[in-house]
Design a protein around this motif. Structure first.
Motif, mmCIF file in Angstrom:
data_model
loop_
_atom_site.group_PDB
_atom_site.id
_atom_site.type_symbol
_atom_site.label_atom_id
_atom_site.label_comp_id
_atom_site.label_asym_id
_atom_site.label_seq_id
_atom_site.Cartn_x
_atom_site.Cartn_y
_atom_site.Cartn_z
ATOM 1 N N ILE A 64 12.595 -0.707 14.197
ATOM 2 C CA ILE A 64 11.461 0.218 14.202
ATOM 3 C C ILE A 64 11.943 1.648 14.429
ATOM 4 C CG2 ILE A 64 9.424 0.935 15.531
ATOM 5 C CD1 ILE A 64 8.819 -2.040 15.960
ATOM 6 N N THR A 65 12.876 1.822 15.355
ATOM 7 C CA THR A 65 13.391 3.158 15.662
ATOM 8 C C THR A 65 14.116 3.759 14.463
ATOM 9 O OG1 THR A 65 13.614 2.577 18.004
ATOM 10 C CG2 THR A 65 14.865 4.476 17.221
ATOM 11 N N ALA A 66 14.941 2.963 13.786
ATOM 12 C CA ALA A 66 15.634 3.455 12.591
ATOM 13 C C ALA A 66 14.636 3.862 11.516
ATOM 14 C CB ALA A 66 16.577 2.380 12.060
ATOM 15 N N PHE A 67 13.616 3.054 11.341
ATOM 16 C CA PHE A 67 12.566 3.347 10.360
ATOM 17 C C PHE A 67 11.877 4.661 10.711
ATOM 18 C CE2 PHE A 67 9.761 1.234 7.168
ATOM 19 C CZ PHE A 67 8.754 2.196 7.109
ATOM 20 N N GLU A 68 11.504 4.811 11.974
ATOM 21 C CA GLU A 68 10.778 5.999 12.403
ATOM 22 C C GLU A 68 11.632 7.270 12.281
ATOM 23 O OE1 GLU A 68 7.672 6.426 13.357
ATOM 24 O OE2 GLU A 68 6.972 4.371 13.464
ATOM 25 N N LEU A 69 12.901 7.177 12.608
ATOM 26 C CA LEU A 69 13.773 8.355 12.523
ATOM 27 C C LEU A 69 13.869 8.866 11.089
ATOM 28 C CD1 LEU A 69 16.654 7.408 14.990
ATOM 29 C CD2 LEU A 69 14.877 9.145 15.314
ATOM 30 N N ALA A 70 13.994 7.948 10.135
ATOM 31 C CA ALA A 70 14.032 8.360 8.728
ATOM 32 C C ALA A 70 12.700 8.965 8.308
ATOM 33 C CB ALA A 70 14.382 7.169 7.845
ATOM 34 N N LEU A 71 11.604 8.360 8.753
ATOM 35 C CA LEU A 71 10.275 8.893 8.448
ATOM 36 C C LEU A 71 10.115 10.302 9.008
ATOM 37 C CD1 LEU A 71 7.271 8.702 7.602
ATOM 38 C CD2 LEU A 71 6.847 7.485 9.755
ATOM 39 N N PHE A 72 10.523 10.508 10.267
ATOM 40 C CA PHE A 72 10.363 11.818 10.898
ATOM 41 C C PHE A 72 11.271 12.870 10.255
ATOM 42 C CE2 PHE A 72 9.273 9.385 15.043
ATOM 43 C CZ PHE A 72 8.021 9.088 14.534
ATOM 44 N N ALA A 73 12.464 12.455 9.869
ATOM 45 C CA ALA A 73 13.377 13.394 9.204
ATOM 46 C C ALA A 73 12.761 13.894 7.902
ATOM 47 C CB ALA A 73 14.721 12.728 8.948
ATOM 48 N N TRP A 74 12.204 12.984 7.115
ATOM 49 C CA TRP A 74 11.585 13.384 5.860
ATOM 50 C C TRP A 74 10.347 14.246 6.112
ATOM 51 C CZ3 TRP A 74 11.257 14.819 1.153
ATOM 52 C CH2 TRP A 74 10.007 14.889 0.526
ATOM 53 N N LEU B 121 0.820 -1.206 0.000
ATOM 54 C CA LEU B 121 0.000 0.000 0.000
ATOM 55 C C LEU B 121 0.858 1.262 0.000
ATOM 56 C CD1 LEU B 121 -2.987 0.837 0.037
ATOM 57 C CD2 LEU B 121 -2.862 0.875 2.537
ATOM 58 N N TYR B 122 1.979 1.240 0.746
ATOM 59 C CA TYR B 122 2.787 2.469 0.767
ATOM 60 C C TYR B 122 3.962 2.441 -0.205
ATOM 61 C CZ TYR B 122 6.276 0.360 4.053
ATOM 62 O OH TYR B 122 7.244 -0.405 4.654
ATOM 63 N N ILE B 123 4.455 1.276 -0.569
ATOM 64 C CA ILE B 123 5.561 1.223 -1.538
ATOM 65 C C ILE B 123 5.039 1.140 -2.967
ATOM 66 C CG2 ILE B 123 7.546 -0.121 -2.334
ATOM 67 C CD1 ILE B 123 8.176 -0.829 0.499
ATOM 68 N N GLY B 124 3.936 0.413 -3.168
ATOM 69 C CA GLY B 124 3.359 0.319 -4.496
ATOM 70 C C GLY B 124 3.847 -0.874 -5.297
ATOM 71 N N PRO B 125 3.913 -0.760 -6.637
ATOM 72 C CA PRO B 125 4.248 -1.896 -7.503
ATOM 73 C C PRO B 125 5.571 -2.573 -7.169
ATOM 74 C CG PRO B 125 3.376 -0.092 -8.807
ATOM 75 C CD PRO B 125 3.553 0.441 -7.420
ATOM 76 N N PHE C 207 -0.516 15.168 1.846
ATOM 77 C CA PHE C 207 -0.019 14.687 3.137
ATOM 78 C C PHE C 207 0.305 13.203 3.061
ATOM 79 C CE2 PHE C 207 -0.733 12.583 7.182
ATOM 80 C CZ PHE C 207 0.013 13.351 8.068
ATOM 81 N N TRP C 208 -0.598 12.431 2.498
ATOM 82 C CA TRP C 208 -0.392 10.977 2.436
ATOM 83 C C TRP C 208 0.660 10.615 1.400
ATOM 84 C CZ3 TRP C 208 -1.917 8.924 6.623
ATOM 85 C CH2 TRP C 208 -3.021 9.462 7.301
ATOM 86 N N PHE C 209 0.767 11.409 0.349
ATOM 87 C CA PHE C 209 1.852 11.204 -0.615
ATOM 88 C C PHE C 209 3.198 11.441 0.058
ATOM 89 C CE2 PHE C 209 4.474 13.351 -4.058
ATOM 90 C CZ PHE C 209 4.947 12.166 -4.592
ATOM 91 N N ALA C 210 3.290 12.517 0.839
ATOM 92 C CA ALA C 210 4.514 12.778 1.606
ATOM 93 C C ALA C 210 4.768 11.643 2.592
ATOM 94 C CB ALA C 210 4.397 14.112 2.349
ATOM 95 N N GLY C 211 3.696 11.124 3.170
ATOM 96 C CA GLY C 211 3.844 9.989 4.077
ATOM 97 C C GLY C 211 4.381 8.760 3.372
ATOM 98 N N GLN C 212 3.913 8.495 2.148
ATOM 99 C CA GLN C 212 4.426 7.377 1.362
ATOM 100 C C GLN C 212 5.937 7.502 1.159
ATOM 101 O OE1 GLN C 212 1.693 7.566 -2.134
ATOM 102 N NE2 GLN C 212 1.552 5.349 -1.862
ATOM 103 N N ILE C 213 6.370 8.687 0.776
ATOM 104 C CA ILE C 213 7.801 8.914 0.552
ATOM 105 C C ILE C 213 8.575 8.663 1.846
ATOM 106 C CG2 ILE C 213 9.561 10.620 -0.055
ATOM 107 C CD1 ILE C 213 7.467 11.974 -1.822
ATOM 108 N N GLY C 214 8.055 9.177 2.950
ATOM 109 C CA GLY C 214 8.727 8.985 4.227
ATOM 110 C C GLY C 214 8.797 7.531 4.644
ATOM 111 N N LEU C 215 7.731 6.784 4.384
ATOM 112 C CA LEU C 215 7.716 5.365 4.730
ATOM 113 C C LEU C 215 8.700 4.568 3.868
ATOM 114 C CD1 LEU C 215 3.864 4.934 5.214
ATOM 115 C CD2 LEU C 215 5.606 4.831 7.016
ATOM 116 N N ILE C 216 8.805 4.938 2.606
ATOM 117 C CA ILE C 216 9.788 4.286 1.736
ATOM 118 C C ILE C 216 11.206 4.603 2.226
ATOM 119 C CG2 ILE C 216 10.761 4.232 -0.599
ATOM 120 C CD1 ILE C 216 7.882 4.760 -1.619
#
Length: 226
Positions: free
Chosen positions: A164-174, A49-53, A195-204
C-alpha cells in the motif's frame, strides 16, 4: 479553464473506466460469476474503474471466481502471475477508494484545494487507504468482535502495508508533478474531470510501482510458511 482537448481526453478516460465497470458488473451479477470472497467483487470493480479495459482483461484471466470444482481443486496451483495480479489489485483498490473518499471529503470540508495543502490531502489519502484495508479484512472474516478488529489491523500491517505504501508513494509523486508541472493552471480540483483523469494516471502508476513491493511481501510470507 482547462483546454478543450484535455477536457475531452479526461472525459474519454473516465468513460472507458465506467464502461469497463459496467462490463464487470454484468459479468458478476447478471451472469452469476460471483467471487468466493465477496470483498473481491469490490476490488475488481474498483480496479477496472481506474485502469479501464486493460483491467477487464486482467479480471477475465485472473479475477473470475473459481466456479467449477476442478478449478477450485487447482486453486493452490494458481500461477504466480495470477496471485500477484489479485494481490496488487486488492491493495490498489484500498488506495483508489481511499483517494476518492479522502479527496471528496477534504474538498467538501475546505474552501480551496490549493497546492500548498497537498501534504494534508496525501495524509488523508494514505490514512483512508489503510482504514479501508482494515475494513476489508474485518468484513471478510466471520463474526464481529473487538479482537477481530485488532486482528484485521495486525494483518494489514504484516501483509499489505508495504505494498500500500509503495502504491501511495507513486500516486503522490505523480499528483505532485501533475499539480506543479503538468496541469499547473488552473489548479486541479475534484470538481473537474481533469482532476480525476490525473488521479487515474496516478493510480495506474501506483499499480505498477506496487508490483515489486508485492512480490517481496509474497516471497517473505512464503519463506515464513516454509
Amino acid at each position: 479553464m482547462q483546454p478543450t482537448w484535455l477536457l475531452a481526453l479526461s472525459w474519454a478516460a473516465l468513460a472507458a473506466g465506467f464502461v469497463s465497470f459496467a462490463i464487470v458488473v454484468a459479468d458478476t451479477y447478471l451472469r452469476g460469476h460471483r467471487q468466493p470472497v465477496r470483498v473481491m467483487e469490490i476490488v475488481w470493480l474498483v480496479t477496472v474503474l481506474y485502469i479501464g479495459p486493460a483491467a477487464v482483461r486482467l479480471y477475465w484471466n485472473w479475477g473470475r471466481p473459481e466456479a467449477s470444482a476442478r478449478r477450485r481443486r487447482n486453486a493452490e496451483r494458481r500461477p504466480r502471475r495470477g496471485v500477484m495480479v489479485t494481490y496488487v489489485s486488492r491493495c490498489g483498490a484500498h488506495c483508489a477508494l481511499g483517494f476518492v473518499v479522502a479527496e471528496v471529503a477534504l474538498y467538501a470540508l475546505k474552501d480551496d484545494s490549493a497546492q500548498g495543502t497537498l501534504w494534508f490531502d496525501y495524509a488523508g489519502d494514505y490514512l483512508a487507504a489503510v482504514a479501508i484495508a482494515v475494513l476489508f479484512r474485518y468484513v471478510g472474516e466471520p463474526g464481529r468482535s473487538v479482537a477481530q478488529i485488532w486482528h484485521a489491523i495486525t494483518t494489514v500491517i504484516k501483509v499489505e502495508l508495504v505494498t500500500i505504501t509503495a502504491f501511495e508513494l507513486a500516486l503522490f509523486a505523480w499528483l505532485t508533478l501533475a499539480h506543479h508541472v503538468v496541469f499547473p493552471e488552473p489548479s486541479l480540483r475534484p470538481d473537474s474531470p481533469v482532476f480525476w483523469f490525473a488521479g487515474q494516471i496516478g493510480l495506474i502508476a501506483g499499480f505498477i510501482a506496487a508490483w515489486p513491493a508485492a512480490s517481496w511481501q509474497l516471497d517473505r510470507r512464503a519463506g515464513r510458511a516454509a
